[in-house]
Scaffold this motif. Structure first.
Motif, PDB file in Angstrom:
ATOM      1  N   PRO A  96       0.806  -1.230   0.000  1.00 64.26           N
ATOM      2  CA  PRO A  96       0.000   0.000   0.000  1.00 64.26           C
ATOM      3  C   PRO A  96       0.835   1.274   0.000  1.00 64.26           C
ATOM      4  N   LEU A  97       2.138   1.172   0.332  1.00 63.59           N
ATOM      5  CA  LEU A  97       2.983   2.364   0.362  1.00 63.59           C
ATOM      6  C   LEU A  97       3.301   2.876  -1.032  1.00 63.59           C
ATOM      7  N   ASP A  98       3.615   1.961  -1.960  1.00 56.84           N
ATOM      8  CA  ASP A  98       3.956   2.407  -3.321  1.00 56.84           C
ATOM      9  C   ASP A  98       2.957   1.938  -4.371  1.00 56.84           C
ATOM     10  N   GLY A  99       2.036   1.053  -3.995  1.00 57.81           N
ATOM     11  CA  GLY A  99       0.993   0.635  -4.922  1.00 57.81           C
ATOM     12  C   GLY A  99       1.377  -0.484  -5.868  1.00 57.81           C
ATOM     13  N   TYR A 100       2.592  -1.043  -5.752  1.00 54.78           N
ATOM     14  CA  TYR A 100       3.036  -2.087  -6.671  1.00 54.78           C
ATOM     15  C   TYR A 100       2.817  -3.487  -6.092  1.00 54.78           C
ATOM     16  N   GLN A 101       2.918  -4.472  -6.982  1.00 55.14           N
ATOM     17  CA  GLN A 101       2.777  -5.871  -6.591  1.00 55.14           C
ATOM     18  C   GLN A 101       4.178  -6.490  -6.467  1.00 55.14           C
ATOM     19  N   TYR A 102       4.416  -7.179  -5.360  1.00 51.52           N
ATOM     20  CA  TYR A 102       5.699  -7.854  -5.155  1.00 51.52           C
ATOM     21  C   TYR A 102       5.447  -9.347  -5.003  1.00 51.52           C
ATOM     22  N   GLN A 103       6.349 -10.152  -5.554  1.00 51.49           N
ATOM     23  CA  GLN A 103       6.153 -11.596  -5.559  1.00 51.49           C
ATOM     24  C   GLN A 103       6.706 -12.244  -4.295  1.00 51.49           C
ATOM     25  N   ILE A 104       5.925 -13.157  -3.740  1.00 53.51           N
ATOM     26  CA  ILE A 104       6.354 -13.963  -2.593  1.00 53.51           C
ATOM     27  C   ILE A 104       6.652 -15.367  -3.101  1.00 53.51           C
ATOM     28  N   PHE A 105       7.816 -15.890  -2.745  1.00 54.06           N
ATOM     29  CA  PHE A 105       8.211 -17.239  -3.164  1.00 54.06           C
ATOM     30  C   PHE A 105       8.703 -17.979  -1.930  1.00 54.06           C
ATOM     31  N   MET A 106       8.002 -19.058  -1.546  1.00 59.65           N
ATOM     32  CA  MET A 106       8.379 -19.809  -0.353  1.00 59.65           C
ATOM     33  C   MET A 106       8.513 -21.293  -0.698  1.00 59.65           C
ATOM     34  N   PRO A 107       9.754 -21.816  -0.767  1.00 59.08           N
ATOM     35  CA  PRO A 107       9.949 -23.250  -1.022  1.00 59.08           C
ATOM     36  C   PRO A 107       9.387 -24.093   0.127  1.00 59.08           C
ATOM     37  N   LYS A 108       8.899 -25.279  -0.223  1.00 58.25           N
ATOM     38  CA  LYS A 108       8.363 -26.189   0.794  1.00 58.25           C
ATOM     39  C   LYS A 108       9.185 -27.471   0.852  1.00 58.25           C
ATOM     40  N   GLU A 109       8.667 -28.419   1.614  1.00 58.93           N
ATOM     41  CA  GLU A 109       9.426 -29.634   1.904  1.00 58.93           C
ATOM     42  C   GLU A 109       9.841 -30.397   0.650  1.00 58.93           C
ATOM     43  N   ALA A 110       8.972 -30.440  -0.372  1.00 59.70           N
ATOM     44  CA  ALA A 110       9.266 -31.239  -1.570  1.00 59.70           C
ATOM     45  C   ALA A 110      10.066 -30.459  -2.619  1.00 59.70           C
ATOM     46  N   PHE A 111      10.456 -29.219  -2.315  1.00 61.00           N
ATOM     47  CA  PHE A 111      11.138 -28.389  -3.316  1.00 61.00           C
ATOM     48  C   PHE A 111      12.494 -28.986  -3.709  1.00 61.00           C
TER      49      PHE A 111
END
Length: 445
Positions: A96-111
């Motif tokens: 909400p501060l700059d209005g842009y979309q940022y990607q979240i990437f979270m590896p899991k156990e099977a990665f």
């Protein structure tokens, strides 16, 4: 109320008591009484002082918190989930501060098992070999603001169905370079569809603006990898949802500027109304390459995972941290990188020019109203029949992937056909093809 001495437990003859200067809760007739009582009072005095300090600290923090504007919280409604399986979680989060979309990437156990079984190759080995767009973003380094919200934004670059924009701003005394895509309100934030692209960027330097330099590292002690030159290429999936990707954070030095007058040469093609000033300018050359179309959830997951591979690759093989293409491009220079064709120059979006020092640009009185950086292209329909026949044959050879070098050479020598042919050869569709052919010919010799 009668007060008595905490040491002798009597009321002073003059009716006056002296207070403990530390805790301000104990009272004494005189210094002798205070000294006599200290062994008994010491423990309680220290506890009272500690409690008072903690209370004061909390009150101060509460006042500061009340005075400081509260940053908008990132709530669940601002997170758009895309992939969530046993391998990874991938989402976009709206800042909400700059209005842009940022990607979240979270590896899991099977990665790990997935990577070991698929053994995907890092994308860095193929940099510079795909359909591409090359442009230079030029701006006055003195215009960089200490306020991260005040970004210098370039005109839009339209490529592969996406409108890209370069943005630069001051980050902890360094120059941050971001690439964003223009948001289409019709596209949902959790869409997996888009275009997978690689982006490589350089700093243009030298008196003629033809020398390319790899971006310098950051020099801020609090930043990770400070002083270490990082990869100047990256890969991402762009879906026209207003995504923001930081390409790098770099030191700002005088060696990374060029004279503004260098932009007014045959090596560069200025957008209509773009005026240059004869003062030091930062010029960032950006190459955006199309890797693949992304239309399914599986393709999106694969592309995003692939975009993360270079961090693992460079850790295991440090010598390959910078892609070979980027090293060779630095040695070639901007002109050879673009096969001697003019490179489009884009300026700060809607920034009115202050002055012009070149005759070639003195006639330009208005700035382009279009948000896209467009060039006035020659009209091939106005060619003579002979020139049109040569152009048709050349275009057919391009379509077959086998450029007719003899006809191209003749066309470039024809004043009528030359501007049209140059425009075609600098296009994202043809430029990489010609670059590969020239490289193969050079290797053959």
């Amino acid at each position: 109320m009668t007060m008595i001495c905490d040491a002798c437990l009597t009321e002073p003859e003059n009716g006056k008591l002296k207070r403990c200067s530390l805790c301000k809760t104990a009272w004494y007739c005189n210094a002798q009484c205070q000294k006599k009582h200290w062994s008994e009072h010491k423990s309680a005095c220290k506890k009272i002082v500690k409690t008072q300090k903690e209370k004061e600290a909390k009150e101060k923090a509460a006042k500061e918190k009340k005075a400081k504007p509260k940053a908008p919280e990132i709530t669940e409604d601002k997170v758009s989930g895309i992939v969530d399986n046993e391998r990874v979680t991938i989402a976009r989060v709206h800042d909400p501060l700059d209005g842009y979309q940022y990607q979240i990437f979270m590896p899991k156990e099977a990665f790990g098992a997935y990577i070991n079984s698929k053994k995907p190759e890092c994308w860095c080995g193929d940099v510079g070999n795909q359909q591409s767009l090359l442009a230079v973003f030029s701006f006055d380094p003195k215009a960089l603001s200490k306020d991260p919200k005040q970004r210098l934004k370039s005109s839009y670059l339209s490529a592969f169905g996406v409108n890209f924009q370069l943005q630069v701003y001051d980050m902890l005394g360094n120059m941050a370079v971001d690439l964003v895509d223009e948001a289409d309100p019709k596209i949902p934030k959790n869409t997996p569809k888009g275009i997978s692209c690689r982006t490589s960027y350089f700093f243009v330097s030298g008196q003629t603006g033809d020398t390319l330099s790899l971006p310098p590292p950051s020099d801020h002690a609090d930043m990770k990898n400070s002083g270490v030159q990082k990869c100047n290429s990256s890969m991402s999936v762009w879906s026209s949802v207003g995504s923001n990707q930081c390409l790098g954070v770099n030191m700002v030095k005088d060696s990374l500027t060029i004279p503004g007058s260098a932009l007014d040469s045959a090596s560069f093609s200025l957008a209509p109304g773009f005026l240059v000033e004869n003062k030091p300018m930062v010029a960032i050359a950006v190459l955006i390459e199309k890797v693949s179309e992304v239309t399914t959830l599986e393709q999106f997951e694969t592309a995003v995972i692939q975009s993360r591979l270079h961090s693992f690759h460079s850790d295991s093989v440090p010598s390959e941290k910078i892609p070979p293409f980027c090293k060779s491009a630095v040695k070639q220079g901007l002109s050879k990188l673009n096969m001697g064709m003019p490179v489009s120059v884009i300026g700060v979006l809607e920034e009115p020019p202050k002055a012009t020092t070149t005759k070639a640009n003195a006639k330009a009185k208005t700035k382009s109203k279009s948000p896209a950086a467009t060039q006035s292209s020659p009209d091939p329909n106005k060619l003579s029949p002979a020139a049109k026949a040569d152009l048709d044959e050349i275009m057919e050879s391009f379509a077959k992937g086998m450029p007719a070098l003899g006809l191209i050479e003749r066309g470039l020598g024809n004043p009528e056909l030359q501007p049209v042919l140059q425009n075609v050869m600098s296009s994202p569709q043809v430029a990489p093809m010609m670059a590969r052919m020239m490289a193969e010919m050079k290797a053959g010799n």
